[in-house]
Design a protein around this motif. Sequence first.
Motif, PDB file in Angstrom:
ATOM      1  N   THR A  48       0.852  -1.182   0.000  1.00  0.00           N
ATOM      2  CA  THR A  48       0.000   0.000   0.000  1.00  0.00           C
ATOM      3  C   THR A  48       0.888   1.232   0.000  1.00  0.00           C
ATOM      4  O   THR A  48       1.778   1.352   0.853  1.00  0.00           O
ATOM      5  N   VAL A  49       0.664   2.148  -0.952  1.00  0.00           N
ATOM      6  CA  VAL A  49       1.509   3.333  -1.100  1.00  0.00           C
ATOM      7  C   VAL A  49       0.678   4.590  -0.861  1.00  0.00           C
ATOM      8  O   VAL A  49      -0.416   4.743  -1.424  1.00  0.00           O
ATOM      9  N   ALA A  50       1.204   5.492  -0.030  1.00  0.00           N
ATOM     10  CA  ALA A  50       0.562   6.784   0.220  1.00  0.00           C
ATOM     11  C   ALA A  50       1.555   7.894  -0.100  1.00  0.00           C
ATOM     12  O   ALA A  50       2.723   7.824   0.307  1.00  0.00           O
ATOM     13  N   VAL A  51       1.118   8.917  -0.838  1.00  0.00           N
ATOM     14  CA  VAL A  51       1.975  10.028  -1.242  1.00  0.00           C
ATOM     15  C   VAL A  51       1.447  11.318  -0.631  1.00  0.00           C
ATOM     16  O   VAL A  51       0.256  11.631  -0.750  1.00  0.00           O
ATOM     17  N   THR A  52       2.343  12.080   0.014  1.00  0.00           N
ATOM     18  CA  THR A  52       1.990  13.375   0.604  1.00  0.00           C
ATOM     19  C   THR A  52       2.639  14.481  -0.221  1.00  0.00           C
ATOM     20  O   THR A  52       3.839  14.432  -0.501  1.00  0.00           O
ATOM     21  N   THR A  53       1.856  15.489  -0.606  1.00  0.00           N
ATOM     22  CA  THR A  53       2.369  16.606  -1.387  1.00  0.00           C
ATOM     23  C   THR A  53       2.132  17.920  -0.637  1.00  0.00           C
ATOM     24  O   THR A  53       1.299  17.990   0.272  1.00  0.00           O
ATOM     25  N   ASP A  54       2.890  18.965  -1.053  1.00  0.00           N
ATOM     26  CA  ASP A  54       2.669  20.280  -0.459  1.00  0.00           C
ATOM     27  C   ASP A  54       1.627  21.052  -1.274  1.00  0.00           C
ATOM     28  O   ASP A  54       1.005  20.508  -2.198  1.00  0.00           O
ATOM     29  N   GLY A  55       1.443  22.327  -0.962  1.00  0.00           N
ATOM     30  CA  GLY A  55       0.411  23.112  -1.629  1.00  0.00           C
ATOM     31  C   GLY A  55       0.626  23.289  -3.108  1.00  0.00           C
ATOM     32  O   GLY A  55      -0.332  23.489  -3.875  1.00  0.00           O
ATOM     33  N   SER A  56       1.895  23.176  -3.564  1.00  0.00           N
ATOM     34  CA  SER A  56       2.186  23.340  -4.985  1.00  0.00           C
ATOM     35  C   SER A  56       2.133  22.023  -5.750  1.00  0.00           C
ATOM     36  O   SER A  56       2.325  21.999  -6.966  1.00  0.00           O
ATOM     37  N   GLY A  57       1.892  20.930  -5.049  1.00  0.00           N
ATOM     38  CA  GLY A  57       1.852  19.619  -5.696  1.00  0.00           C
ATOM     39  C   GLY A  57       3.166  18.882  -5.660  1.00  0.00           C
ATOM     40  O   GLY A  57       3.263  17.749  -6.150  1.00  0.00           O
ATOM     41  N   ALA A  58       4.222  19.489  -5.081  1.00  0.00           N
ATOM     42  CA  ALA A  58       5.519  18.815  -4.973  1.00  0.00           C
ATOM     43  C   ALA A  58       5.437  17.681  -3.948  1.00  0.00           C
ATOM     44  O   ALA A  58       4.794  17.811  -2.901  1.00  0.00           O
ATOM     45  N   VAL A  59       6.094  16.594  -4.245  1.00  0.00           N
ATOM     46  CA  VAL A  59       6.047  15.417  -3.367  1.00  0.00           C
ATOM     47  C   VAL A  59       6.941  15.649  -2.151  1.00  0.00           C
ATOM     48  O   VAL A  59       8.122  15.971  -2.277  1.00  0.00           O
ATOM     49  N   GLU A  60       6.365  15.498  -0.968  1.00  0.00           N
ATOM     50  CA  GLU A  60       7.115  15.671   0.277  1.00  0.00           C
ATOM     51  C   GLU A  60       7.471  14.346   0.935  1.00  0.00           C
ATOM     52  O   GLU A  60       8.521  14.208   1.550  1.00  0.00           O
ATOM     53  N   ASP A 114       3.806   0.650   2.616  1.00  0.00           N
ATOM     54  CA  ASP A 114       3.624  -0.403   3.614  1.00  0.00           C
ATOM     55  C   ASP A 114       3.584  -1.752   2.913  1.00  0.00           C
ATOM     56  O   ASP A 114       2.747  -1.983   2.032  1.00  0.00           O
ATOM     57  N   HIS A 115       4.483  -2.643   3.325  1.00  0.00           N
ATOM     58  CA  HIS A 115       4.587  -3.981   2.747  1.00  0.00           C
ATOM     59  C   HIS A 115       4.292  -4.986   3.853  1.00  0.00           C
ATOM     60  O   HIS A 115       4.904  -4.928   4.926  1.00  0.00           O
ATOM     61  N   ALA A 116       3.373  -5.885   3.613  1.00  0.00           N
ATOM     62  CA  ALA A 116       2.978  -6.850   4.641  1.00  0.00           C
ATOM     63  C   ALA A 116       3.010  -8.263   4.082  1.00  0.00           C
ATOM     64  O   ALA A 116       2.747  -8.493   2.903  1.00  0.00           O
ATOM     65  N   LEU A 117       3.352  -9.202   4.960  1.00  0.00           N
ATOM     66  CA  LEU A 117       3.322 -10.624   4.631  1.00  0.00           C
ATOM     67  C   LEU A 117       2.486 -11.290   5.711  1.00  0.00           C
ATOM     68  O   LEU A 117       2.982 -11.643   6.774  1.00  0.00           O
ATOM     69  N   GLY A 118       1.196 -11.401   5.456  1.00  0.00           N
ATOM     70  CA  GLY A 118       0.303 -11.886   6.490  1.00  0.00           C
ATOM     71  C   GLY A 118       0.105 -10.821   7.563  1.00  0.00           C
ATOM     72  O   GLY A 118       0.347  -9.632   7.350  1.00  0.00           O
ATOM     73  N   ASP A 119      -0.332 -11.250   8.743  1.00  0.00           N
ATOM     74  CA  ASP A 119      -0.608 -10.324   9.839  1.00  0.00           C
ATOM     75  C   ASP A 119       0.594 -10.082  10.733  1.00  0.00           C
ATOM     76  O   ASP A 119       0.580  -9.179  11.567  1.00  0.00           O
ATOM     77  N   ARG A 120       1.663 -10.887  10.571  1.00  0.00           N
ATOM     78  CA  ARG A 120       2.728 -10.853  11.567  1.00  0.00           C
ATOM     79  C   ARG A 120       4.008 -10.188  11.100  1.00  0.00           C
ATOM     80  O   ARG A 120       4.892  -9.917  11.923  1.00  0.00           O
ATOM     81  N   VAL A 121       4.160  -9.926   9.804  1.00  0.00           N
ATOM     82  CA  VAL A 121       5.406  -9.361   9.295  1.00  0.00           C
ATOM     83  C   VAL A 121       5.097  -8.128   8.461  1.00  0.00           C
ATOM     84  O   VAL A 121       4.327  -8.192   7.498  1.00  0.00           O
ATOM     85  N   HIS A 122       5.707  -6.999   8.827  1.00  0.00           N
ATOM     86  CA  HIS A 122       5.395  -5.724   8.190  1.00  0.00           C
ATOM     87  C   HIS A 122       6.698  -4.958   7.939  1.00  0.00           C
ATOM     88  O   HIS A 122       7.585  -4.930   8.788  1.00  0.00           O
ATOM     89  N   TYR A 123       6.828  -4.352   6.768  1.00  0.00           N
ATOM     90  CA  TYR A 123       8.019  -3.570   6.408  1.00  0.00           C
ATOM     91  C   TYR A 123       7.533  -2.249   5.826  1.00  0.00           C
ATOM     92  O   TYR A 123       6.934  -2.214   4.762  1.00  0.00           O
ATOM     93  N   ARG A 124       7.759  -1.151   6.556  1.00  0.00           N
ATOM     94  CA  ARG A 124       7.329   0.175   6.109  1.00  0.00           C
ATOM     95  C   ARG A 124       8.541   0.979   5.648  1.00  0.00           C
ATOM     96  O   ARG A 124       9.552   1.060   6.344  1.00  0.00           O
ATOM     97  N   SER A 125       8.433   1.577   4.476  1.00  0.00           N
ATOM     98  CA  SER A 125       9.466   2.467   3.962  1.00  0.00           C
ATOM     99  C   SER A 125       8.886   3.877   3.873  1.00  0.00           C
ATOM    100  O   SER A 125       7.871   4.097   3.214  1.00  0.00           O
ATOM    101  N   VAL A 126       9.542   4.829   4.540  1.00  0.00           N
ATOM    102  CA  VAL A 126       9.112   6.226   4.531  1.00  0.00           C
ATOM    103  C   VAL A 126      10.219   7.051   3.878  1.00  0.00           C
ATOM    104  O   VAL A 126      11.301   7.215   4.440  1.00  0.00           O
ATOM    105  N   ARG A 127       9.940   7.563   2.677  1.00  0.00           N
ATOM    106  CA  ARG A 127      10.908   8.376   1.944  1.00  0.00           C
ATOM    107  C   ARG A 127      10.469   9.835   1.997  1.00  0.00           C
ATOM    108  O   ARG A 127       9.346  10.149   1.612  1.00  0.00           O
ATOM    109  N   SER A 128      11.372  10.706   2.462  1.00  0.00           N
ATOM    110  CA  SER A 128      11.052  12.122   2.625  1.00  0.00           C
ATOM    111  C   SER A 128      12.138  12.980   1.990  1.00  0.00           C
ATOM    112  O   SER A 128      13.286  12.546   1.845  1.00  0.00           O
TER     113      SER A 128
END
Length: 283
Positions: free
Chosen positions: A177-189, A194-208
């Motif tokens: 699942t990918v979520a993108v946050t932008t500023d008022g001008s539309g630039a990506v901030e 979120d990457h999941a393998l079943g209910d017990r294993v989760h790997y989140r990558s946050v790029r800023s």
Amino acid sequence: MTSPIPVAVLGTGPLADRIAAHPGLVVTEHSPVVLHLSPDPAELTALLGAGRNVVTALPLHDLSLAELAEACRAGAATLHATGGHQSAVAARLTRSLAAATREITRIELIEEIVVPELGADADSARTAAEAAAGYYIDGLRTLADGAFARHGTPTPAGTGEHATPTGERATATPTVTVAVTTDGSGAVERVTADHALGDRVHYRSVRSRSGAVPLRYRLVSTTAAGTGTATVDFHPVDGVPPAEHLALVELLNAARAIDASPPGIALRDLAITYLARDDRLVR
């Protein structure tokens, strides 16, 4: 002092430039060890079948295991898929920590990385995050092996392409699942994947676009007794961004291992202290 290892490099970009300048490697077109930085997985079977030992930067889960195993047999060649990604180091270290604590019921690894250029717009940033998902899914499987393979190294239920190890990764389907946050001008901030393998294993990558440190990993493990968190920060090494440095370390270590290994073996994972056979790639 260890002698430089002769390697051929297939692919271009900043990582290829780092390899060419690295004192532990000598780039030569006809080396029996090939560092595969290209995005094309079809090149691997030809290289292996011709007897070239290959270290690939592609995530293993995107590759045809049956074809690779056959090519390794035909060329008496070695394959090592490091993933060529900074997340590989964190996943393997976490696996070793998780393997020591059998009471873990859930594990989450969180990557926070500064990337000044996240994409021209939200759509391109989302596409890039989805394209990188394979690296994190490989990490998920590595984590699952460490935390939830109750009987040591998972063993295959079949062979080749359809080999299915026991444990968490045998039954769970990866989700992204990918979520993108932008500023008022539309630039990506910020881009959060979120990457999941079943209910017990989760790997989140946050790029800023900016952050307190260039690269940070946080491990959150849950047991019946409670939740524990460990944080590791990475900083530039000789001016090299930590993500590039970790990827280079992975490739260099794999090249050394392959250079010293006997022919005719198919390997994936460089564990903390030894080179481990991947049971999904059988002879």
